[in-house]
Motif scaffolding. Structure first.
Motif, short mmCIF file in Angstrom:
data_model
loop_
_atom_site.label_atom_id
_atom_site.label_comp_id
_atom_site.label_asym_id
_atom_site.label_seq_id
_atom_site.Cartn_x
_atom_site.Cartn_y
_atom_site.Cartn_z
N UNK A 1 15.77 -1.77 -7.81
CA UNK A 1 15.18 -1.43 -6.43
C UNK A 1 14.78 0.16 -6.65
N UNK A 2 15.51 0.91 -6.73
CA UNK A 2 15.46 2.32 -6.89
C UNK A 2 14.46 2.76 -7.98
N UNK B 1 12.23 5.99 -7.37
CA UNK B 1 12.40 7.25 -8.36
C UNK B 1 10.93 7.36 -8.96
N UNK B 2 10.76 8.55 -9.42
CA UNK B 2 9.53 8.83 -10.22
C UNK B 2 9.85 8.09 -11.78
N UNK B 3 8.72 7.29 -11.99
CA UNK B 3 8.69 6.38 -13.27
C UNK B 3 8.19 7.23 -14.32
N UNK C 1 6.27 16.58 -10.17
CA UNK C 1 6.74 15.82 -9.53
C UNK C 1 7.44 16.40 -8.11
N UNK C 2 7.28 15.96 -7.12
CA UNK C 2 7.91 16.47 -5.74
C UNK C 2 9.34 16.47 -5.68
N UNK C 3 9.98 17.31 -5.29
CA UNK C 3 11.44 17.13 -5.20
C UNK C 3 11.82 16.60 -3.76
N UNK C 4 12.91 15.68 -3.70
CA UNK C 4 13.18 14.64 -2.69
C UNK C 4 13.62 15.52 -1.54
N UNK D 1 14.35 12.93 -9.35
CA UNK D 1 15.05 12.11 -9.88
C UNK D 1 14.02 11.10 -10.64
N UNK D 2 14.20 10.72 -11.77
CA UNK D 2 13.39 10.05 -12.24
C UNK D 2 14.05 8.74 -13.09
#
Length: 566
Positions: free
Chosen positions: A77-78, A83-85, A102-105, A111-112
């Motif tokens: 699911x994550x 997450x960034x794919x 990618x933006x940080x969370x 996270x990728x």
């Protein structure tokens, strides 16, 4: 009126997957109060009343809902929605570019997920200098490796003086400095400092993943590894908080998948009796029953144990040398030598068995598989009742399969992994061992209760692709050999994703087939079930309708239903 069905599917090719008659076909199926009320046109006709919903299958196959017996639901699911794919990246430069943009969370981390050495080439230090000042972590497709940048290493306190991890690999450069690549048990060095995934992120991801799985005809699954040691597996999202959230969804009647959970008390390296004993004494084994949750919907089935790692990392335990390093590997169980590790594995299995729980044992080498089977046999007199099972598995010959069949030990394996990673596996294992890998027909002949599963997010949860891989036994670059003795038929593969995993779940009395009285977990395909010679057409056979407990949880736009009211 009260004796009429709620729903009837007519003009269908119903394959009930009756274990005593797998080839049986009926023309219609009736559903009432969440269970199968009747099979065949005559029964369906008698059960059709003025308020019965009638669906014309137009010749499509109706099969039991798919049960993916090894699917990391929380991690998948994550990976899909949280997450960034990185799956679309064609080279390492593209991976770095995606992460740079990618933006940080909200927690400040990037996270990728989804990089794959098979497609990109060997991982080394590609992310080390990415995003200075921002921690970056990227999990690979297998769930057994991660890459981290310098800031992530700094926050984790990882330096050249950081010791190695038993059951894992801290990859270092020629000067002994960590490159940012961590394998198996060493992943926890980074994962344990990741902030927890917040519920506002995880809840919608789980619900979206549930709908995706229903759109594939999946109604049951086993999530193999949720609990306090989740930081050492996949992306670390399968924490005790994730178990609590699954329970919340069940209580709120939002959980329509049937989920079995294997608890993880020790990660991908260093499993030991102390950790298992402590975990079993805690609240997790009863975390769902204590809340009054129906175990047919959500249950703790047992404990996941990592006996070894994976061949491509050199952490699988083989009886013969393998790979470029020409190593045997070893068990990743705690212990100073093979004898101590085997003894510790025996102790772990005794604890799980004595707790009345099932053990799912990850073993990818033949020596690890043999040690796991021996540990199961030594665990107690009721091992057949527990239905302990081997995950992945490797076998030097058919003797071990016969032993498993005689003692009620199951086997869960992943043909799509063999297809997708087969070329690199062949180079690591050698042609002879790779040819023996996943002996499906031999397991069938020996009478082993085996099932086929995706291991998502390692591979796609699309079971149709898994079935094609089991029937053809090819790889991404090499078609299967028509003379391969380990091929099985499409219907045998379907049984291994419906009735057989129900056995693993101790649930064959209520699910896994479409016999009268069984729960109405089913899916309707757009076309008839293909012959083995045309099995490649199966992925194009659309999922038109999915029922879970008689409830419509997916229906494609191409199919409409109508009431029989005149």
């Amino acid at each position: 009126m009260e004796n009429f069905a709620d729903l009837v599917i007519v003009n269908a090719e119903v394959r009930p997957m009756d274990p005593s008659d797998p080839g049986r076909i009926a023309g219609a199926i009736a559903v009432k109060d969440g269970v199968v009320a009747g099979l065949g046109g005559e029964h369906a006709g008698l059960l059709t009343g003025p308020d019965t919903q009638v669906i014309d299958a137009r010749g499509g196959a109706v099969i039991p809902g798919i049960n993916d017996a090894h699917l990391h639901f929380v991690s998948a699911a994550m990976a899909a929605f949280g997450y960034i794919s990185l799956e679309a990246a064609g080279d390492w430069g593209a991976v770095v570019a995606l992460l740079e943009a990618a933006p940080a969370g909200p927690d400040g981390w990037v996270r990728a997920h989804g990089w794959d050495e098979v497609a990109l080439g060997p991982a080394r230090d590609q992310l080390l200098d990415c995003r200075p000042g921002t921690p970056v972590v990227a999990f690979d497709q297998t769930g057994h490796q991660l890459l981290a940048n310098r800031e992530a290493l700094r926050r984790a306190g990882i330096t050249e003086s950081t010791p190695g991890v038993h059951g894992g690999v801290v990859v270092r450069d020629a000067d002994g400095r960590p490159t940012g690549l961590f394998q198996d048990g060493a992943m926890e060095l980074v994962s344990r400092v990741l902030p927890p995934v917040p519920e506002e992120t995880l809840r919608p991801a789980l619900l979206q993943m549930q709908q995706l799985l229903h759109s594939l005809g999946i109604t049951s699954l086993t999530d193999p590894g949720l609990g306090p040691a989740s930081a050492g597996l996949m992306d670390g999202a399968g924490s005790p908080a994730a178990l609590d959230l699954l329970g919340d969804l069940a209580v709120e009647d939002q959980l329509t998948l049937r989920i079995n959970a294997l608890m993880l008390f020790a990660g991908t390296g260093g499993a030991n009796t102390a950790a298992i004993r402590q975990g079993l004494a805690g609240s997790l084994p009863a975390c769902f029953t204590s809340r009054g949750i129906d175990p047919r919907q959500l249950r703790v089935a047992g404990v996941k144990v990592f006996a070894d790692g994976i061949p491509r990392s050199g952490t699988a335990w083989m009886s013969e040398p393998y790979g470029a390093a020409c190593t045997h590997g070893s068990l990743v169980i705690q212990g100073a030598d093979d004898d101590e590790r085997v003894a510790e594995l025996h102790g772990i299995l005794r604890l799980i068995d004595q707790a009345g729980l099932q053990a799912g044992i990850h073993a990818t080498g033949d020596a690890a598989t043999a040690a796991a089977v021996e540990a199961i046999l030594a665990a107690g007199n009721d091992v057949g009742d527990r239905r302990h099972y081997i995950i992945h598995g490797a076998f030097s010959d058919s003797t071990m399969l016969s032993t498993m069949a005689e003692n009620g030990i199951g086997y869960s394996t992943n043909p799509l992994i063999r297809w997708e990673a087969g070329d690199i596996m062949r180079s690591v294992l050698g042609e002879e061992r790779f040819t023996r890998h996943q002996p499906l027909h031999s397991a069938l002949e020996a009478g082993v209760a085996f099932n086929l599963a995706s291991d998502a997010p390692v591979t796609s949860p699309d079971w149709r692709r898994t079935i094609v891989a089991a029937v053809r036994r090819g790889t991404a670059s090499t078609p299967g050999d028509p003379a391969d003795p380990e091929r099985i038929s499409g219907i045998q593969a379907l049984a291994a994703m419906t009735s057989s995993p129900a056995w693993q779940d101790h649930a064959e009395h209520f699910k896994g087939s479409l016999l009268p009285g069984m729960v109405a977990d089913l899916c309707l395909l757009s076309d008839p079930w293909p012959a083995d010679g045309d099995i490649e057409s199966l992925p194009g056979n659309r999922i038109a309708l999915t029922l879970a407990g008689g409830r419509i949880v997916h229906q494609s736009l191409q199919y409409s239903s109508s009431s029989n009211r005149s």
